[in-house]
Design a protein around this motif. Structure first.
Motif, PDB file in Angstrom:
ATOM      1  N   VAL A 143       0.857  -1.187   0.000  1.00  0.00           N
ATOM      2  CA  VAL A 143       0.000   0.000   0.000  1.00  0.00           C
ATOM      3  C   VAL A 143       0.896   1.240   0.000  1.00  0.00           C
ATOM      4  N   ALA A 144       0.578   2.221  -0.836  1.00  0.00           N
ATOM      5  CA  ALA A 144       1.308   3.485  -0.860  1.00  0.00           C
ATOM      6  C   ALA A 144       0.683   4.424   0.170  1.00  0.00           C
ATOM      7  N   VAL A 145       1.488   4.894   1.130  1.00  0.00           N
ATOM      8  CA  VAL A 145       0.985   5.726   2.230  1.00  0.00           C
ATOM      9  C   VAL A 145       1.496   7.157   2.062  1.00  0.00           C
ATOM     10  N   PHE A 146       0.598   8.124   2.280  1.00  0.00           N
ATOM     11  CA  PHE A 146       0.960   9.536   2.197  1.00  0.00           C
ATOM     12  C   PHE A 146       0.042  10.340   3.090  1.00  0.00           C
ATOM     13  N   ASN A 147       0.354  11.621   3.258  1.00  0.00           N
ATOM     14  CA  ASN A 147      -0.422  12.497   4.133  1.00  0.00           C
ATOM     15  C   ASN A 147      -1.538  13.171   3.327  1.00  0.00           C
ATOM     16  N   PRO A 148      -2.799  12.859   3.604  1.00  0.00           N
ATOM     17  CA  PRO A 148      -3.887  13.458   2.814  1.00  0.00           C
ATOM     18  C   PRO A 148      -4.041  14.960   3.046  1.00  0.00           C
ATOM     19  N   GLU A 149      -3.584  15.462   4.210  1.00  0.00           N
ATOM     20  CA  GLU A 149      -3.741  16.900   4.481  1.00  0.00           C
ATOM     21  C   GLU A 149      -2.843  17.728   3.560  1.00  0.00           C
ATOM     22  N   GLY A 150      -1.551  17.355   3.501  1.00  0.00           N
ATOM     23  CA  GLY A 150      -0.643  18.095   2.629  1.00  0.00           C
ATOM     24  C   GLY A 150      -0.934  17.859   1.169  1.00  0.00           C
TER      25      GLY A 150
ATOM     26  N   PHE B  50       3.819  17.691   4.762  1.00  0.00           N
ATOM     27  CA  PHE B  50       4.434  17.301   3.499  1.00  0.00           C
ATOM     28  C   PHE B  50       5.655  16.397   3.687  1.00  0.00           C
ATOM     29  N   LEU B  51       5.797  15.849   4.886  1.00  0.00           N
ATOM     30  CA  LEU B  51       6.874  14.907   5.166  1.00  0.00           C
ATOM     31  C   LEU B  51       6.372  13.483   4.993  1.00  0.00           C
ATOM     32  N   PRO B  52       7.261  12.542   4.643  1.00  0.00           N
ATOM     33  CA  PRO B  52       6.845  11.137   4.502  1.00  0.00           C
ATOM     34  C   PRO B  52       6.260  10.590   5.799  1.00  0.00           C
ATOM     35  N   MET B  53       5.463   9.536   5.677  1.00  0.00           N
ATOM     36  CA  MET B  53       4.784   8.942   6.826  1.00  0.00           C
ATOM     37  C   MET B  53       5.100   7.454   6.916  1.00  0.00           C
ATOM     38  N   THR B  54       5.037   6.945   8.148  1.00  0.00           N
ATOM     39  CA  THR B  54       5.172   5.511   8.362  1.00  0.00           C
ATOM     40  C   THR B  54       3.827   4.835   8.127  1.00  0.00           C
TER      41      THR B  54
ATOM     42  N   ARG C 112       8.802   6.421   0.044  1.00  0.00           N
ATOM     43  CA  ARG C 112       8.632   7.842   0.348  1.00  0.00           C
ATOM     44  C   ARG C 112       7.664   8.431  -0.675  1.00  0.00           C
ATOM     45  N   VAL C 113       6.449   7.901  -0.681  1.00  0.00           N
ATOM     46  CA  VAL C 113       5.451   8.305  -1.677  1.00  0.00           C
ATOM     47  C   VAL C 113       5.075   9.773  -1.494  1.00  0.00           C
ATOM     48  N   GLN C 114       5.089  10.269  -0.264  1.00  0.00           N
ATOM     49  CA  GLN C 114       4.774  11.678  -0.039  1.00  0.00           C
ATOM     50  C   GLN C 114       5.752  12.583  -0.780  1.00  0.00           C
ATOM     51  N   THR C 115       7.033  12.222  -0.770  1.00  0.00           N
ATOM     52  CA  THR C 115       8.028  12.992  -1.519  1.00  0.00           C
ATOM     53  C   THR C 115       7.707  12.967  -3.007  1.00  0.00           C
ATOM     54  N   SER C 116       7.290  11.804  -3.518  1.00  0.00           N
ATOM     55  CA  SER C 116       6.919  11.689  -4.936  1.00  0.00           C
ATOM     56  C   SER C 116       5.744  12.599  -5.270  1.00  0.00           C
ATOM     57  N   LEU C 117       4.731  12.609  -4.404  1.00  0.00           N
ATOM     58  CA  LEU C 117       3.562  13.459  -4.651  1.00  0.00           C
ATOM     59  C   LEU C 117       3.913  14.932  -4.523  1.00  0.00           C
ATOM     60  N   ASN C 118       4.834  15.266  -3.595  1.00  0.00           N
ATOM     61  CA  ASN C 118       5.314  16.646  -3.503  1.00  0.00           C
ATOM     62  C   ASN C 118       5.931  17.088  -4.825  1.00  0.00           C
TER      63      ASN C 118
ATOM     64  N   VAL D 285       4.742  10.904  11.210  1.00  0.00           N
ATOM     65  CA  VAL D 285       5.557  11.708  10.309  1.00  0.00           C
ATOM     66  C   VAL D 285       7.022  11.431  10.585  1.00  0.00           C
ATOM     67  N   ILE D 286       7.802  11.244   9.537  1.00  0.00           N
ATOM     68  CA  ILE D 286       9.231  10.978   9.685  1.00  0.00           C
ATOM     69  C   ILE D 286      10.015  11.903   8.781  1.00  0.00           C
ATOM     70  N   ASP D 287      11.298  12.036   9.091  1.00  0.00           N
ATOM     71  CA  ASP D 287      12.206  12.797   8.247  1.00  0.00           C
ATOM     72  C   ASP D 287      12.827  11.821   7.274  1.00  0.00           C
ATOM     73  N   ALA D 288      12.649  12.078   6.000  1.00  0.00           N
ATOM     74  CA  ALA D 288      13.098  11.117   4.984  1.00  0.00           C
ATOM     75  C   ALA D 288      14.598  10.913   4.988  1.00  0.00           C
ATOM     76  N   ASP D 289      15.381  11.875   5.509  1.00  0.00           N
ATOM     77  CA  ASP D 289      16.832  11.788   5.418  1.00  0.00           C
ATOM     78  C   ASP D 289      17.511  11.697   6.779  1.00  0.00           C
ATOM     79  N   GLN D 290      16.757  11.368   7.821  1.00  0.00           N
ATOM     80  CA  GLN D 290      17.346  11.356   9.142  1.00  0.00           C
ATOM     81  C   GLN D 290      18.300  10.176   9.354  1.00  0.00           C
ATOM     82  N   HIS D 291      18.198   9.156   8.516  1.00  0.00           N
ATOM     83  CA  HIS D 291      19.014   7.971   8.694  1.00  0.00           C
ATOM     84  C   HIS D 291      20.425   8.130   8.143  1.00  0.00           C
TER      85      HIS D 291
END
Length: 381
Positions: free
Chosen positions: A142-149, A210-214, A297-303, A219-225
């Motif tokens: 399943v592709a997960v993203f934030n519907p609000e952003g 507008f940040l990726p989600m688990t 990181r589907v949210q990044t793709s939609l951004n 909400v997570i930071d896509a580059d924190q790792h």
């Protein structure tokens, strides 16, 4: 002496191989600069078929280099700023290309801005969105993203597209699908205001939308790792990104006469040329969005997708409004009946896709079918 000559030749070959390997290792640095040099040497000239092949190969390499440098910059500044950098950079250069073509194109360029902007909307909202949802859902179920952003971005794109591309078809102050001067000024100002409000929302007030989600909705930071690149490396990548994008758009213009000849020979409408060039120009966003989807990181793709659509409208309409002051000829912005139906269907389907905040391969397939329908109707209207 023959032995020494043989040794010297072997050493020369070895040195050449090493240098070629070093060059290959730094191809993302060399290609953008070579693309700009090639663009300068061929700009405004009629080039033979062999050179067109070279332009096409360098264009493809510049696209890949642009994606690499965009990801470096995005890693440094974080999301959603990284997506914004690539979307705005591509669109600014694309707008400059549109204005330049309008200045040189005469009467046949009257619909260029409309065709290019609508092609960008269909490519991003159906092509890129469909591909990323399909890849993300197939790879991660399943592709997960934030519907609000994502919903805020979609609402802005829908409003801008309707104000700029749909309303001119129905206004009566000026004959034809054109805006009057007052209406064009209003559309330009509205585009700038809405785009500015969205950027402020995306980067300041509600950045977390507008940040990726688990999978659990966190909400997570896509580059924190991973450790971010230094400011110096990011600045170099930003400059090389600009060079690569200038090369992509400029070389796309360079191969456009060949594309036009092929389109005319095939008996297809002239608007297909704008579609092909838009596909080439939007390749960096497409590749970057697919890479993000593969990393879940589907949210990044939609951004990237919706941000590119929004920037294309929000920057193109004000630019052509200013350009119309000194450009002669009509400025046709209104869509025809077929494209109006496609735009309405795209907005309706996108709303149903965004509201749940998650998508299966079905949603991706629906958007891709809409994109395929757009391409089919562009070729055989």
């Amino acid at each position: 002496m023959p032995g020494m000559h043989h040794l010297y030749s072997s050493e020369s070959i070895n040195i050449m191989i090493v240098r070629l390997r070093e060059l290959a290792a730094h191809w993302t640095t060399v290609v953008p600069l070579f693309a700009v040099l090639l663009l300068v040497s061929t700009w405004g000239r009629s080039v033979p078929g062999a050179v067109v092949v070279l332009l096409t190969v360098v264009l493809a390499a510049a696209v890949l280099a642009a994606v690499h440098h965009a990801e470096v910059v995005a890693h440094r500044v974080g999301e959603p700023f990284g997506s914004l950098v690539l979307a705005v950079a591509v669109t600014v250069i694309e707008v400059a290309l549109i204005v330049a073509l309008m200045a040189d194109g005469g009467a046949k360029s009257a619909t260029l801005a409309r065709d290019t902007v609508f092609a960008a909307v269909m490519i991003t909202c159906n092509g890129i969105v469909g591909l990323t949802l399909l890849v993300g859902a197939l790879r991660h179920r399943v592709a997960v993203f934030n519907p609000e952003g994502t919903g805020a971005a979609l609402a802005t794109v829908a409003t801008l597209a309707t104000l700029s591309l749909a309303l001119p078809t129905f206004t009566t102050s000026k004959p034809g699908p054109e805006f009057s001067t007052a209406q064009l000024v209003f559309a330009a100002v509205a585009s700038v205001v809405l785009y500015g409000l969205f950027v402020a929302t995306q980067t300041v007030r509600h950045r977390d939308y507008f940040l990726p989600m688990t999978r659990k909705g966190e909400v997570i930071d896509a580059d924190q790792h991973a450790e971010a690149p230094s400011a110096r490396i990011a600045l170099i990548s930003l400059l090389l990104l600009a060079c690569a994008l200038v090369g992509v758009v400029g070389l796309a213009k360079g191969v456009s006469p060949t594309i036009e000849s092929g389109v005319e020979a095939a008996g297809m409408p002239h608007s297909v040329v704008g579609v092909i060039i838009a596909l080439l120009v939007l390749l960096p966003e497409t590749i970057a969005a697919l890479r993000a989807a593969r990393r879940d990181r589907v949210q990044t793709s939609l951004n990237l997708a919706l941000g590119s659509a929004m920037a294309s409208i929000g920057l193109t309409i004000p630019a052509v409004a200013l350009a119309s002051i000194w450009l002669s000829g009509p400025l046709v912005l209104g869509l025809g009946a077929v494209h109006l139906v496609l735009l309405a269907l795209t907005i309706g389907v996108s709303i149903l896709t965004v509201v749940p905040g998650r998508a299966t391969p079905l949603q991706g397939g629906v958007h891709l079918v809409l994109f395929a329908a757009y391409l089919e109707l562009a070729i055989t209207p």
